[in-house]
Design an enzyme around this catalytic site. Structure first.
Site, PDB file in Angstrom:
ATOM      1  N   GLU A 172       0.749  -1.099  -0.015  1.00 60.52           N
ATOM      2  CA  GLU A 172      -0.043   0.104  -0.029  1.00 60.52           C
ATOM      3  C   GLU A 172       0.926   1.208   0.066  1.00 60.52           C
ATOM      4  O   GLU A 172       0.625   2.291   0.680  1.00 60.52           O
ATOM      5  CB  GLU A 172      -0.867  -0.165   1.262  1.00 60.52           C
ATOM      6  CG  GLU A 172      -1.916  -1.342   1.187  1.00 60.52           C
ATOM      7  CD  GLU A 172      -2.649  -1.252   2.529  1.00 60.52           C
ATOM      8  OE1 GLU A 172      -2.763  -0.424   3.151  1.00 60.52           O
ATOM      9  OE2 GLU A 172      -3.484  -2.434   2.565  1.00 60.52           O
ATOM     10  N   GLU A 264      -4.884  -8.184  -0.703  1.00 58.67           N
ATOM     11  CA  GLU A 264      -5.665  -8.118   0.686  1.00 58.67           C
ATOM     12  C   GLU A 264      -7.029  -7.836   0.299  1.00 58.67           C
ATOM     13  O   GLU A 264      -7.503  -7.156  -0.741  1.00 58.67           O
ATOM     14  CB  GLU A 264      -5.218  -7.170   2.028  1.00 58.67           C
ATOM     15  CG  GLU A 264      -4.021  -7.291   2.311  1.00 58.67           C
ATOM     16  CD  GLU A 264      -3.434  -6.194   3.312  1.00 58.67           C
ATOM     17  OE1 GLU A 264      -4.536  -5.414   3.583  1.00 58.67           O
ATOM     18  OE2 GLU A 264      -2.334  -5.848   3.596  1.00 58.67           O
TER      19      GLU A 264
END
Length: 322
Positions: A172, A264
């Site tokens: 991220e 995820e």
């Protein structure tokens, strides 16, 4: 068979890496690897999935946060310490999973290499400046490299045993919530390439499969250092889709047809829809805790339905790849 590129970016990659990448390429657009993140020695998520579905995920994610060298035990809070202590020793579980020939991915919520308090992987909890960490010789750079070398030492035994690891560093990195992302695209790209060069060149970690984890084109570090492109996504509760918009955005970060995965996810994806739409998601990984153990995001009935899908690769149907 898909047209995904499965030649490893590291020319010295072990055969196990080549086997995994070829398998992921072969199943793309047909089947999807089931995956589940775990954070504790108890691995409640794995046991829960087995109880509800009768199957196990083919891919298990393991958390490395407690292995960060610079955890500030003198300035922390109960929530942080609970997460850290519950994570102690989880590499033992990764070794046990490797003995069973399951696929492994590691996530490292990296406590800032210098300074910080509590969960210092969060930007709000550290003044660690990643833009200085990419400059040779700075205190930040020395601390960063020291942490990298420590982590390389933990990964080396997996290399020595020929165990492939889907390695997803600086995850991220397009966001501002982690210290490695807050300084912008150029810095996170430099961090990733520094680690790639050090891990492959100096440490010879030729068992790593390099997974990039953002769909922002300006953050992409380059085709020469990325085996798999991925994205994290958290759809609304009980919304199960093929994540088609996210897929379309992700594959545009490079003109090379890279293997794609959901790094995820919260609410479980819809594997039947992924197949019917012809999307190339090769794997997904549900996050830990309430995303798996409760019905807040996905019902247990839906979990069972997913694992029984003809397009799901579970531990039982995963071939031996190493």
């Amino acid at each position: 068979m898909s047209d995904r590129i499965y030649t490893p970016v590291n020319p010295n990659s072990q055969e196990c890496v080549r086997n995994v990448l070829k398998y992921l390429s072969d199943i793309s657009f047909d089947k999807v690897i089931t995956g589940q993140h775990t954070q504790t020695m108890a691995m409640e998520e794995l046991h829960h999935i087995k109880k509800v579905t009768g199957h196990e995920p083919a891919l298990l994610g393991f958390e490395l946060l407690s292995y960060s060298p610079n955890i500030n035990y003198l300035d922390t809070d109960e929530e942080c310490m609970t997460e850290v202590t519950n994570n102690y020793g989880t590499l033992k579980r990764a070794w046990e999973w490797a003995e069973r020939k399951g696929l492994i991915t590691f996530t490292w919520h990296w406590f800032s290499p210098l300074g910080g308090h509590s969960k210092s992987f969060f930007t709000d909890n550290t003044d660690f400046d990643a833009s200085r960490a990419v400059i040779d010789g700075t205190p930040e750079n020395k601390a960063l490299i020291s942490d990298m070398d420590m982590m390389a030492g933990l990964l080396r035994p997996f290399r020595d045993s020929g165990i492939p690891i889907l390695w997803r560093p600086f995850h991220e990195g397009d966001g501002n919530w982690f210290w490695w992302g807050v300084k912008g695209p150029d810095v996170v790209k430099k961090l990733y390439r520094m680690m790639y060069d050090r891990f492959t060149g100096l440490h010879g970690l030729n068992n790593l499969i390099w997974v990039w984890n953002t769909a922002e084109p300006e953050c992409y570090p380059g085709d020469d250092v990325v085996d798999i492109i991925s994205k994290d996504m958290y759809p609304p509760k009980h919304v199960h889709t093929a994540c088609a918009d996210e897929y379309s955005k992700l594959i545009k970060i490079t003109q090379q047809p890279k293997i794609t995965t959901i790094g995820e996810i919260g609410s479980l994806p819809d594997l039947n829809e992924i197949h019917s739409l012809g999307l190339g998601w090769a794997a997904y990984m549900t996050w830990s805790g309430i995303f798996c153990l409760s019905e807040e995001f996905s019902s247990f009935e839906y979990l069972k339905k997913l694992y029984e899908s003809p397009y799901a690769v579970t531990k039982e149907t995963l071939p031996e790849l190493y």
